[in-house]
Motif scaffolding. Structure first.
Motif, PDB file in Angstrom:
ATOM      1  N   PHE A 161       0.678  -1.298   0.184  1.00 56.02           N
ATOM      2  CA  PHE A 161       0.100   0.071  -0.069  1.00 56.02           C
ATOM      3  C   PHE A 161       0.967   1.425  -0.131  1.00 56.02           C
ATOM      4  CE2 PHE A 161      -4.158  -1.650   1.148  1.00 56.02           C
ATOM      5  CZ  PHE A 161      -4.000  -2.906   1.494  1.00 56.02           C
ATOM      6  N   ARG A 162       0.348   2.347  -0.483  1.00 52.53           N
ATOM      7  CA  ARG A 162       1.193   3.694  -0.232  1.00 52.53           C
ATOM      8  C   ARG A 162       0.118   4.594   0.359  1.00 52.53           C
ATOM      9  NH1 ARG A 162       2.486   5.101  -6.690  1.00 52.53           N
ATOM     10  NH2 ARG A 162       0.414   5.701  -7.126  1.00 52.53           N
ATOM     11  N   GLN A 163       0.647   5.669   0.752  1.00 52.46           N
ATOM     12  CA  GLN A 163      -0.306   6.857   1.245  1.00 52.46           C
ATOM     13  C   GLN A 163       0.603   7.965   0.895  1.00 52.46           C
ATOM     14  OE1 GLN A 163      -1.687   6.617   5.330  1.00 52.46           O
ATOM     15  NE2 GLN A 163      -3.187   8.112   4.831  1.00 52.46           N
ATOM     16  N   ALA A 164       0.080   8.989   0.141  1.00 54.07           N
ATOM     17  CA  ALA A 164       0.731  10.314  -0.251  1.00 54.07           C
ATOM     18  C   ALA A 164       0.453  11.367   0.933  1.00 54.07           C
ATOM     19  CB  ALA A 164       0.685  10.614  -1.359  1.00 54.07           C
ATOM     20  N   PRO A 165       0.892  12.614   1.169  1.00 54.01           N
ATOM     21  CA  PRO A 165       0.630  13.548   2.018  1.00 54.01           C
ATOM     22  C   PRO A 165      -0.913  13.856   1.682  1.00 54.01           C
ATOM     23  CG  PRO A 165       2.811  13.874   1.710  1.00 54.01           C
ATOM     24  CD  PRO A 165       2.449  12.746   0.860  1.00 54.01           C
ATOM     25  N   GLY A 166      -1.838  13.792   2.581  1.00 55.48           N
ATOM     26  CA  GLY A 166      -3.118  14.431   2.297  1.00 55.48           C
ATOM     27  C   GLY A 166      -4.152  13.390   1.550  1.00 55.48           C
ATOM     28  N   LYS A 167      -3.662  12.289   1.296  1.00 60.16           N
ATOM     29  CA  LYS A 167      -4.321  11.303   0.307  1.00 60.16           C
ATOM     30  C   LYS A 167      -4.442   9.953   1.453  1.00 60.16           C
ATOM     31  CE  LYS A 167      -2.820  12.775  -3.902  1.00 60.16           C
ATOM     32  NZ  LYS A 167      -2.356  12.278  -5.326  1.00 60.16           N
ATOM     33  N   GLU A 168      -5.625   9.495   0.620  1.00 64.26           N
ATOM     34  CA  GLU A 168      -5.862   8.212   1.563  1.00 64.26           C
ATOM     35  C   GLU A 168      -4.815   6.873   1.126  1.00 64.26           C
ATOM     36  OE1 GLU A 168     -10.858   8.585   1.946  1.00 64.26           O
ATOM     37  OE2 GLU A 168      -9.946   6.843   0.882  1.00 64.26           O
ATOM     38  N   ARG A 169      -4.835   5.867   1.991  1.00 63.18           N
ATOM     39  CA  ARG A 169      -4.050   4.933   1.567  1.00 63.18           C
ATOM     40  C   ARG A 169      -4.679   4.102   0.605  1.00 63.18           C
ATOM     41  NH1 ARG A 169      -1.706   1.338   6.630  1.00 63.18           N
ATOM     42  NH2 ARG A 169      -1.232   3.444   7.155  1.00 63.18           N
TER      43      ARG A 169
ATOM     44  N   LYS B 265       7.673   8.006 -11.088  1.00 66.44           N
ATOM     45  CA  LYS B 265       7.071   9.251 -11.404  1.00 66.44           C
ATOM     46  C   LYS B 265       7.069  10.105 -10.049  1.00 66.44           C
ATOM     47  CE  LYS B 265       4.032   7.791 -15.012  1.00 66.44           C
ATOM     48  NZ  LYS B 265       2.693   7.659 -15.643  1.00 66.44           N
ATOM     49  N   PRO B 266       6.993  11.586 -10.168  1.00 70.65           N
ATOM     50  CA  PRO B 266       6.838  12.318  -8.843  1.00 70.65           C
ATOM     51  C   PRO B 266       5.589  11.797  -8.156  1.00 70.65           C
ATOM     52  CG  PRO B 266       7.678  13.924 -10.701  1.00 70.65           C
ATOM     53  CD  PRO B 266       7.344  12.395 -11.234  1.00 70.65           C
ATOM     54  N   GLU B 267       4.381  11.475  -8.845  1.00 64.32           N
ATOM     55  CA  GLU B 267       3.197  11.317  -8.082  1.00 64.32           C
ATOM     56  C   GLU B 267       3.178   9.776  -7.330  1.00 64.32           C
ATOM     57  OE1 GLU B 267       3.637  12.040 -11.204  1.00 64.32           O
ATOM     58  OE2 GLU B 267       2.381  10.946 -12.790  1.00 64.32           O
ATOM     59  N   ASP B 268       4.403   9.206  -7.460  1.00 64.91           N
ATOM     60  CA  ASP B 268       4.636   8.007  -6.840  1.00 64.91           C
ATOM     61  C   ASP B 268       5.101   8.033  -5.501  1.00 64.91           C
ATOM     62  OD1 ASP B 268       5.829   6.377  -9.851  1.00 64.91           O
ATOM     63  OD2 ASP B 268       3.848   5.961  -8.939  1.00 64.91           O
ATOM     64  N   THR B 269       5.733   9.395  -5.226  1.00 65.57           N
ATOM     65  CA  THR B 269       6.115   9.553  -3.925  1.00 65.57           C
ATOM     66  C   THR B 269       4.984   9.493  -2.736  1.00 65.57           C
ATOM     67  OG1 THR B 269       7.588  11.610  -4.539  1.00 65.57           O
ATOM     68  CG2 THR B 269       7.033  11.731  -2.401  1.00 65.57           C
ATOM     69  N   ALA B 270       5.516   8.695  -1.832  1.00 60.91           N
ATOM     70  CA  ALA B 270       4.615   8.376  -0.762  1.00 60.91           C
ATOM     71  C   ALA B 270       5.335   7.601   0.312  1.00 60.91           C
ATOM     72  CB  ALA B 270       3.213   7.487  -1.468  1.00 60.91           C
ATOM     73  N   VAL B 271       4.646   7.195   1.400  1.00 60.99           N
ATOM     74  CA  VAL B 271       5.239   6.223   2.357  1.00 60.99           C
ATOM     75  C   VAL B 271       4.447   4.725   1.720  1.00 60.99           C
ATOM     76  CG1 VAL B 271       5.320   5.131   4.669  1.00 60.99           C
ATOM     77  CG2 VAL B 271       5.148   7.717   4.046  1.00 60.99           C
ATOM     78  N   TYR B 272       5.511   3.920   1.738  1.00 67.08           N
ATOM     79  CA  TYR B 272       4.865   2.584   1.196  1.00 67.08           C
ATOM     80  C   TYR B 272       4.938   1.566   2.349  1.00 67.08           C
ATOM     81  CZ  TYR B 272       4.879   4.226  -3.765  1.00 67.08           C
ATOM     82  OH  TYR B 272       4.885   4.559  -4.845  1.00 67.08           O
ATOM     83  N   TYR B 273       3.814   0.964   2.530  1.00 65.59           N
ATOM     84  CA  TYR B 273       3.559  -0.117   3.675  1.00 65.59           C
ATOM     85  C   TYR B 273       3.381  -1.578   2.963  1.00 65.59           C
ATOM     86  CZ  TYR B 273       2.656   3.908   6.458  1.00 65.59           C
ATOM     87  OH  TYR B 273       2.540   5.202   6.903  1.00 65.59           O
TER      88      TYR B 273
END
Length: 125
Positions: A37-45, A91-99
């Motif tokens: 899973f991933r969660q970017a700032p301000g977005k849902e996991r 891509k820059p939009e892949d930036t997130a915390v990955y779980y």
């Protein structure tokens, strides 16, 4: 109880690649379906990729989200109790915390009971 430890995150330029690893503590790892899973700032996991257990088949089914299809690949190595997420053409939009997550069933569909601590992936333009 399953403990999950992720590794492989980091910073990369757009177009680059990373491989995330998640190692489970459980001996019966092969019985767990696994997901990334991933969660970017301000977005849902969101579920990025998942793989079924190998209890009923040596060729587990996989799921990859439309947003990463063709770029991300999930795989598992039961002997190492490890699941991988290979990420290409980032891509820059892949930036997130990955779980990394595990569930106690064969299908990748459903609720995931166990979670890793997360690993940061940052993609710069």
């Amino acid at each position: 109880q399953v403990q999950l430890v992720e590794s492989g995150g980091g910073s990369v330029q757009a177009g680059g690649s990373l491989r995330l690893s998640c190692t489970a503590s459980r001996r019966t790892f092969s019985s767990n379906a696994m997901g990334w899973f991933r969660q970017a700032p301000g977005k849902e996991r969101e579920l990025v990729a998942a793989i079924s257990s190998t209890d009923s088949s040596d060729d587990p089914s996989t799921y990859v989200a439309a947003s990463v299809k063709g770029r991300f690949t999930i795989s598992r190595d039961n002997a190492k109790a490890t699941v991988y997420l290979r990420m290409n053409r980032l891509k820059p939009e892949d930036t997130a915390v990955y779980y990394c997550a595990a569930r106690g069933g064969s299908s990748w569909r459903g609720i995931y009971e166990y979670w890793g601590q997360g690993t940061q992936v940052t993609v710069s333009a």
